[in-house]
Write an enzyme that holds these catalytic residues in place. Sequence first.
Site, mmCIF file in Angstrom:
data_model
loop_
_atom_site.group_PDB
_atom_site.id
_atom_site.type_symbol
_atom_site.label_atom_id
_atom_site.label_comp_id
_atom_site.label_asym_id
_atom_site.label_seq_id
_atom_site.Cartn_x
_atom_site.Cartn_y
_atom_site.Cartn_z
ATOM 1 C CG ASP A 1 -1.797 -1.176 1.385
ATOM 2 O OD1 ASP A 1 -1.346 -2.296 1.094
ATOM 3 O OD2 ASP A 1 -2.951 -0.996 1.803
ATOM 4 C CG HIS B 1 -3.405 3.840 1.726
ATOM 5 N ND1 HIS B 1 -4.694 3.947 1.269
ATOM 6 C CD2 HIS B 1 -3.295 2.604 2.279
ATOM 7 C CE1 HIS B 1 -5.350 2.830 1.533
ATOM 8 N NE2 HIS B 1 -4.514 1.988 2.132
ATOM 9 C CG ASP C 1 -5.546 -0.258 -0.561
ATOM 10 O OD1 ASP C 1 -6.394 -0.549 -1.439
ATOM 11 O OD2 ASP C 1 -5.733 -0.455 0.652
ATOM 12 C CG ASP D 1 -9.302 6.327 -0.970
ATOM 13 O OD1 ASP D 1 -9.646 7.433 -1.433
ATOM 14 O OD2 ASP D 1 -9.960 5.288 -1.148
ATOM 15 N NE ARG D 2 -7.578 4.659 5.749
ATOM 16 C CZ ARG D 2 -8.405 4.957 6.742
ATOM 17 N NH1 ARG D 2 -8.249 6.087 7.394
ATOM 18 N NH2 ARG D 2 -9.389 4.148 7.075
ATOM 19 C CG ASN E 1 -9.384 -2.440 0.466
ATOM 20 O OD1 ASN E 1 -8.154 -2.503 0.428
ATOM 21 N ND2 ASN E 1 -10.031 -1.827 1.447
ATOM 22 C CG HIS E 2 -8.749 2.148 0.094
ATOM 23 N ND1 HIS E 2 -9.430 3.227 0.610
ATOM 24 C CD2 HIS E 2 -8.550 1.298 1.126
ATOM 25 C CE1 HIS E 2 -9.623 3.042 1.903
ATOM 26 N NE2 HIS E 2 -9.099 1.875 2.242
ATOM 27 C CG HIS F 1 -4.920 -4.963 -1.731
ATOM 28 N ND1 HIS F 1 -3.870 -4.090 -1.513
ATOM 29 C CD2 HIS F 1 -5.882 -4.625 -0.833
ATOM 30 C CE1 HIS F 1 -4.198 -3.264 -0.526
ATOM 31 N NE2 HIS F 1 -5.407 -3.564 -0.100
ATOM 32 N NE ARG G 1 -8.783 -5.941 6.281
ATOM 33 C CZ ARG G 1 -7.898 -4.955 6.348
ATOM 34 N NH1 ARG G 1 -8.319 -3.703 6.302
ATOM 35 N NH2 ARG G 1 -6.606 -5.195 6.464
ATOM 36 C CG HIS H 1 -6.057 -5.660 2.876
ATOM 37 N ND1 HIS H 1 -6.789 -4.533 2.561
ATOM 38 C CD2 HIS H 1 -6.959 -6.547 3.379
ATOM 39 C CE1 HIS H 1 -8.063 -4.746 2.840
ATOM 40 N NE2 HIS H 1 -8.189 -5.950 3.351
#
Length: 488
Positions: A232, A234, A261, A264-265, A293-294, A342, A390, A417
């Site tokens: 990730d 991010h 990923d 995001d964030r 997943n993002h 991922h 999750r 992840h």
Amino acid sequence: MSLDEQTKTVTEEDKQKAEKFKADANEFFKKQDFGEAIRLYTQAIELNPTVAVYYGNRSFAHLKMECFGYALADAMKSIEIDKTYVKGYYRRAAAYMSLGKFKLALKAFEAVTKARPNDKDAKAKYLECSKIVNKMNFEKAIAVDDSKKSIADTINFESMVIEDEYKGPALEDGKVTLKFMTDLIQTYKEQGKLHRKYAYQILLDIKQLFMSQPSLVDIKIGDDEKFTICGDIHGQFYDLLNIFELNGLPSETNPYLFNGDFVDRGSFSVECIFTLFGFKLLYPNHFFMSRGNHESQTMNQMYGFEGEVRSKYSALMSDLFTEVFNWLPLAHCLNGRVLVMHGGLFSKDNVTLDALREIDRNRQPPEEGLMCELLWSDPMPSNKRAPSKRGVGVQFGPDVTLNFCKENNLDYIVRSHEVKNDGYEVAHDGMCITVFSAPNYCDQMGNKGAFITLNGKNMKPNFTTYEEVPHPDVKPMAYANSLFNLIA
């Protein structure tokens, strides 16, 4: 055991000890050591399971650890214990939001507004969530038979004018070159911007490239060739550049796989994604990207990427990103020996690599099935399977990993992840490796980042770890949905 029965078994000494555990947990929470906070809240609950606040606080810590399923369960338990415990409803709403279940989140906010009709904060969150639900309903209504219509087909970038004052990176004859990439990186380091015409060109070209690839991509690595796997990112652009400083820029002799990923964030997601897409176009056979997943519309709406794209470019470009992300491959197989995805493995046995190749991936991630589990699942230390912490995907044990690898003649799997303190973790007797490449995730987790290097001959994973590097003063989640001040 009923609450009344539980109450009878709780001594005054137990209650005092539980309060001490809660107080200690709160201190660890303030220090952002959420794992230790969860452990201590759990001890408080074991001593006195009748206090709603213990569950509510642990729910909040689970939210911080992105264990949304656990967070939801704790929120529900806190409400069961005390129906007047308003934070329980907030936590429940936050868990639903984090899972993209906005209608259920709206009901949770509605419960708070009914319980506290004069609470302005509760009313504001209810109205904001209501806007999201109404927007989703509207989009669904107007998209009845719009599935065949592509955003990409509506873009006329030829008519976009490059202004005379633009001095940023430029495509050469519409193509990405090494000079373009080095110019782009330098521009982004200086907080500059890529012209929207070139940005759209990259998105249209990358979509065509991803459309030509299967859901499971096979990669051949020569005996003496180095190959790098990153987890990730991010939106942490300056940490991404640090990987290239440590390990070299991507090239035909320095291939990379980024394992989902990307966005995001972190608040430099636009810079990350155009850098990665640019290298994919420059080295299509030596630079690889897996979907995380993002890379989905729901996550992007909540965790900042949609807001960032709209701020730096337009809503149209945000919609185009959704189309592009739908075509990202879901997994990669290295030399037929290592599978990289991922999230993780599956809720059923006997899944083959051929079954992964046949996945129809051009869609938003479903809530169950192979595609969902590739993006969302996590390993656990004990055997067999368990419901996901999750709330999406599954947790799988060492026996599941061993059977899957045996079935498909694999040495091991690599996934991402999950934040890991050292940036990586080797589990399941060496057959399940996690790599996470965003150090000090969200400017608060204190973890190292890591990447894996291996060669084609022995496929042995080697780990490089690194600390965060400074970045401009733009906080993570700066572009996230305003509702996220609920769990900030």
